[in-house]
Write an enzyme that holds these catalytic residues in place. Structure first.
Site, PDB file in Angstrom:
ATOM      1  CD  GLU A 149      -3.054  -0.842   0.123  1.00  0.00           C
ATOM      2  OE1 GLU A 149      -2.663  -0.883  -1.060  1.00  0.00           O
ATOM      3  OE2 GLU A 149      -4.238  -0.676   0.428  1.00  0.00           O
ATOM      4  CB  THR A 158      -4.903   6.188  -2.835  1.00  0.00           C
ATOM      5  OG1 THR A 158      -5.891   5.283  -3.316  1.00  0.00           O
ATOM      6  CG2 THR A 158      -4.994   6.241  -1.321  1.00  0.00           C
TER       7      THR A 158
HETATM    8  N1  HSE Z   1      -8.306   4.854   3.968  1.00  0.00           N
HETATM    9  C1  HSE Z   1      -7.734   5.048   2.675  1.00  0.00           C
HETATM   10  C2  HSE Z   1      -8.032   6.454   2.213  1.00  0.00           C
HETATM   11  C3  HSE Z   1      -8.319   4.052   1.715  1.00  0.00           C
HETATM   12  O1  HSE Z   1      -9.189   6.870   2.342  1.00  0.00           O
HETATM   13  O2  HSE Z   1      -7.143   7.152   1.744  1.00  0.00           O
HETATM   14  C4  HSE Z   1      -7.755   4.137   0.330  1.00  0.00           C
HETATM   15  O3  HSE Z   1      -8.477   3.248  -0.510  1.00  0.00           O
END
Ligand code: HSE
Length: 309
Positions: free
Chosen positions: A129, A182
């Protein structure tokens, strides 16, 4: 066992009230497939990719980062050939990177005879990630490795709780086919929040968890509110206000951005309502030249699934 083929489902992270904490695993058919084989050369390599374009170079693909984190901890030099059949579009907000990162560590762990715990696998997958988005958030990889709806406390020590899924819970997810990275969706967020808002969000989160345990849909509905993140991100989501209104009109318990977007989800407690939400979501976009996928899903209690050995 020298070879494994797995299904890596899509997921919805945050669930409005639990930024970087809550996640939910979606049911098939939304997900990737991966085939991993032990090789004799001791080298880690991606031998084939199909579907959505992703790097084939192991050093540029997050599966490499996640796999190397696991193999470093394992110690012995073992090589693997990896095929990735990528169906979850990167930058969709449906856990595309988590499907790759959690998938590869799940598969290699199986091929090594399961030397690692689920929590260790989460830590390795979170390295993936980080490669994908610059941040080691656990909320997409955890529901893939544990199944169902999960809560992750990610500090020095990772604590994970698999929450109960109320029997009649349905998820409707619309994915407008534009890419939202993201990293970009995280960069728009301010680093500090007000105490007043932190209090409101803490109450939402507590009520949501309690609502799952007691199958209290009224509490779940009240809790599906994001005071902290959604107001800062909604400008990135096409038709955000219209989607929110249409979910409410169709009888959703609540709705919000799926992960970091652009996908948008709604929860409901009847299949008929989930269908109505799907139709409403489609009509919100009917005048726009944006391709859409809309899925209705139950919560997937199993997570990553072995297709063949
Ligand atoms: N919690 C993360 C965000 C998830 O909202 O950035 C990314 O899919």
């Amino acid at each position: 066992m020298d070879s494994i083929k797995i299904f890596c489902p899509a997921s919805v992270a945050n669930l409005s009230c639990g930024y970087d904490i809550l996640g939910l695993c979606l049911s098939e058919p939304i997900g990737d497939e991966m085939v991993v084989r032990k090789n004799t050369s001791g080298v880690l390599r991606i031998t084939k990719t199909t579907g959505e374009p992703i790097p084939k170079d192991i050093d540029k693909n997050l599966v490499g980062t996640a796999a190397k984190a696991l193999l470093k901890s394992y110690g012995t030099n073992v090589g693997f050939d990896i095929e990735i059949h990528k169906k979850i579009k990167p930058g969709s907000g449906m856990g595309s990177s988590a499907a790759s990162g959690a998938g590869i560590v799940f598969a290699i762990n199986q091929l090594l005879g399961s030397p690692f715990t689920q929590e260790q696998l989460v830590s390795f997958a979170m390295e993936g990630e980080k490669t994908a988005s610059g941040s080691k958030h656990p909320d997409n990889v955890v529901p893939l490795l544990f199944g169902g709806i999960t809560l992750s406390k990610s500090a020095e020590k990772l604590t994970i709780v698999k929450l109960p899924t109320p029997k009649s819970l349905f998820v409707t997810v619309v994915h407008p086919q534009i890419e939202l990275r993201t990293a970009d969706a995280r960069n728009v967020l301010k680093k500090n929040v007000s105490l007043q808002n932190a209090v409101k969000q803490t109450a939402n989160m507590g009520l949501f968890v309690s609502g799952l345990y007691t199958e209290n849909y009224e509490h779940i509905s009240q809790a599906l509110e994001d005071i902290l993140v959604e107001p800062q991100r909604k400008a990135l989501i096409p038709k955000f206000d219209e989607l929110k209104q249409s979910a409410k009109k169709a009888g959703a318990l609540g709705s919000g951005i799926s992960g970091s977007g652009p996908s948008f989800f709604a929860l409901s407690n009847a299949q008929g309502t989930a269908e109505k939400i799907k139709n409403e979501f489609a009509s919100v976009f009917s005048s726009l030249p944006i391709e859409l996928d809309i899925h209705i899903s139950k919560v997937n209690d199993e997570g990553i699934r072995v297709l063949s050995l």
